[in-house]
Design an enzyme around this catalytic site. Structure first.
Site, short mmCIF file in Angstrom:
data_model
loop_
_atom_site.label_atom_id
_atom_site.label_comp_id
_atom_site.label_asym_id
_atom_site.label_seq_id
_atom_site.Cartn_x
_atom_site.Cartn_y
_atom_site.Cartn_z
N GLU A 206 39.42 21.27 26.16
CA GLU A 206 40.23 22.32 26.78
C GLU A 206 39.29 23.51 27.00
O GLU A 206 38.62 23.94 26.06
CB GLU A 206 41.38 22.72 25.84
N ARG B 135 38.21 13.91 12.16
CA ARG B 135 37.52 15.13 12.59
C ARG B 135 36.26 15.29 11.78
O ARG B 135 36.18 14.87 10.63
CB ARG B 135 38.38 16.36 12.27
N LYS C 162 38.26 26.40 17.44
CA LYS C 162 37.93 27.39 18.47
C LYS C 162 38.64 28.70 18.21
O LYS C 162 38.09 29.77 18.43
CB LYS C 162 38.32 26.85 19.85
#
Ligand code: ATP
Ligand code: MG
Length: 551
Positions: free
Chosen positions: A29, A256, A266
């Site tokens: 994104e 992850r 982020k």
């Protein structure tokens, strides 16, 4: 050995999946910069592309114009290229807005979606908890025509933000909360960095992601484990748009990457930037790709690190020292050895001729014979590290003290005789004598004399002045954001940055941005982008050894 994702793919091939239909994607994104966690996903997806000779798309998941920007798109592309990967096609979820809209209209017509005019807080409240049944919206069974007309109005910008949403009609009693009539579209009157103000409604991630995978014919859609319980929704949505007999993309989840003493989100990294705890996204302490690049990490070391960290099914915490170790291993083989004094004190060799300069021949990198040799000037006045001298010291101090001998690396044996202090009592100059017969490599008996310490040094006359930036870990806690009750910022390391004025041997005047060196006895350093022609700036990349104390 094949990792578990490769085993899944091999299994699919064994069951008859055509090798040519393998296709992967990396779907960032564009709402921030990529970090070391993304590097893992990049290495996984592009690594599969290399292994199976299959295309890998770069797809920007750009469904939230409030947080996304073209600048992030550009930076993400730069980071992936820098890591050494190239994508087959550059795609954007926004390329599919019209198709997604048309499909949503079909779903309304099929009774699989409806417009809900309740407030968001009520919708959330009615979802209830997994153990209890949810409450159906009073709008759930409204006539199709009404939903169609309202959806059209939403699209035309005739509806206020928050006034209504489009929801999938699935199951308000499902034990999987994602299936309790999830929202597909919301009104958002924000211009989008690619579609401008064409759209007043934007699709939600879950509704967008699988359909984008489907449109791009992605065979295996890999995401992190927190999406595991989104998988039934991913499949439900696919079944709304694709023929039943067609094989759709397969979502599978991997762990992850969590790195100790680091945050990889982020949103949290953005907070560090916005609140000025770091100098920017590419601050050399940041775990962003741009930060670690500026710190002196190489693409190979990051790829190697991701390989060593491995692909697993369950979350785990990887020790940041593995990242440092991987880089140190590489730089040891490749980095030129040089001398730089980062916290200088002046030393005058009183019995060395005043206007003499001699040149010391030295190997550029003993680990790499092909790297050749160079000459370093030596003269009467030199700099040594302040911490390498003490007037008096205990028997364990093997550096320079009054009356004690040490060797200046590659040069002579010296003995300190006296010091000069300023009015505050600080030592400003150390005086010493040298043994002219002790020059390293001269073959004399004196050159072979054993002394306890060897110091690095820089000749004052030819020294190049520089700034040296020394970094430590950004957080003092191994899992700064593990405890949800505690603000991760409370674990910031107040002493993670220090700048000193140093002196380097003249050879370094030619150094260019990004070049890496081993400063003898100190560690690995690289040239920062803040460097100017007459003032180099170095970043400490990593020490020579793992000096971080274990808790
Ligand atoms: P963040 O929480 O930092 O915003 P994200 O998952 O929202 O991360 P995206 O841009 O959506 O960021 O991620 C792109 C891809 O990178 C996704 O497939 C995601 O699963 C993967 N990814 C993100 N963070 C990690 C991580 N720490 N380890 C492995 N993969 C990750
Ligand atoms: Mg995300």
């Amino acid at each position: 050995m094949a990792n578990f994702i490769e085993q899944i793919i091999d299994g699919d091939l064994a069951k008859g999946l055509d090798r040519k239909s393998l296709r992967f994607r990396f779907p960032p994104e564009p709402n921030g910069h990529l970090h070391i966690g993304h590097a893992k996903a990049i290495c996984l997806n592009f690594g599969l592309g290399e292994k199976y000779q299959a295309p890998v798309n770069l797809r920007f998941d750009d469904t939230n114009p409030e947080k996304e920007e073209q600048a992030f798109v550009d930076a993400i592309k730069e980071d992936i290229k820098w890591l050494g990967f190239s994508w087959a096609e550059e795609k954007y979820a926004s390329d599919y807005f019209q198709t997604l809209y048309n499909w949503a209209v079909e779903m309304i017509k099929n009774g699989a979606a409806y417009i809900d005019e309740q407030e968001q807080s009520i919708i959330i409240e009615q979802r209830k908890n997994p153990g209890e049944p949810g409450i159906e919206s009073p709008y759930r069974n409204r006539p199709t025509d009404e939903s169609l007309a309202l959806f059209q109005k939403m699209k035309n910008g005739e509806v206020e933000e928050g006034a209504m949403v489009l929801r999938a009609k699935i199951d308000m009693n499902s034990p999987n909360m994602n299936m309790r009539d999830p929202v597909m579209y919301r009104v958002l009157k924000k211009p989008h960095h690619r579609t401008g103000d064409t759209w007043k409604i934007y699709p939600i991630y879950d509704w967008t992601h699988g359909q984008s995978d489907y449109l791009e014919k992605i065979s295996h859609s890999l995401c992190t484990v927190e999406f595991e319980n989104h998988r039934p929704l991913y499949e439900w949505y696919l079944n709304q748009v694709k023929p039943q007999e067609e094989l759709g993309p397969k979502q599978r989840e991997f762990a992850r990457l969590n790195l100790s003493y680091t945050v990889t989100s982020k949103r949290k990294l953005q907070k560090l930037v916005e609140e000025g705890h770091v100098s920017g996204w590419d601050d050399p302490r940041m775990p962003t790709i741009s930060g670690i690049r500026r710190r002196g990490y190489t693409p190979q070391s990051i790829r190697e690190f991701c390989q060593r960290a491995g692909i697993s099914k369950r979350d785990n915490l990887i020790d940041v020292s593995l990242l440092e170790f991987t880089l140190r291993d590489e730089l040891n083989k490749t980095a030129q050895r040089v001398m730089c004094v980062v916290d200088p004190i002046k030393l005058i060799i009183e019995n060395y001729p005043e206007d003499q300069t001699e040149f010391i021949q030295t190997e550029n990198n003993p680990e790499d014979p092909a790297s050749g040799t160079r000459e370093i000037p030596f003269s009467r006045e030199i700099y040594i590290e302040r911490e390498d001298f003490m007037e008096e010291a205990s028997g364990k101090f093997f550096r320079l003290t009054l009356g004690q001998e040490v060797r200046l690396k590659g040069a002579y044996i010296i003995k300190a005789t006296r010091v000069e202090k300023n009015e505050k009592g600080e030592i400003i100059t150390v005086f010493c004598s040298f043994d002219p017969l002790s020059k390293s490599g001269s073959g004399s008996l004196e050159s072979k004399r054993k002394v306890k310490g060897t110091l690095h040094w820089v000749s004052v006359k030819q020294a190049v002045s520089c700034k040296v930036r020394i970094y430590d870990r950004l957080f003092t806690h191994p899992s700064p954001d593990a405890d949800k009750e505690v603000d991760f910022l409370t674990h910031l390391n107040e002493d993670s940055f220090k700048e000193t004025e140093g002196f380097a041997e003249p050879f370094l005047a030619q150094a260019k941005m990004g070049d890496s060196f081993q400063f003898q006895r100190l560690g690995y350093f690289c040239v920062d982008k803040d460097s100017q022609k007459d003032k180099l700036v170095f970043n400490k990349t990593v020490g020579l050894k793992d000096s971080w104390k274990k808790d």
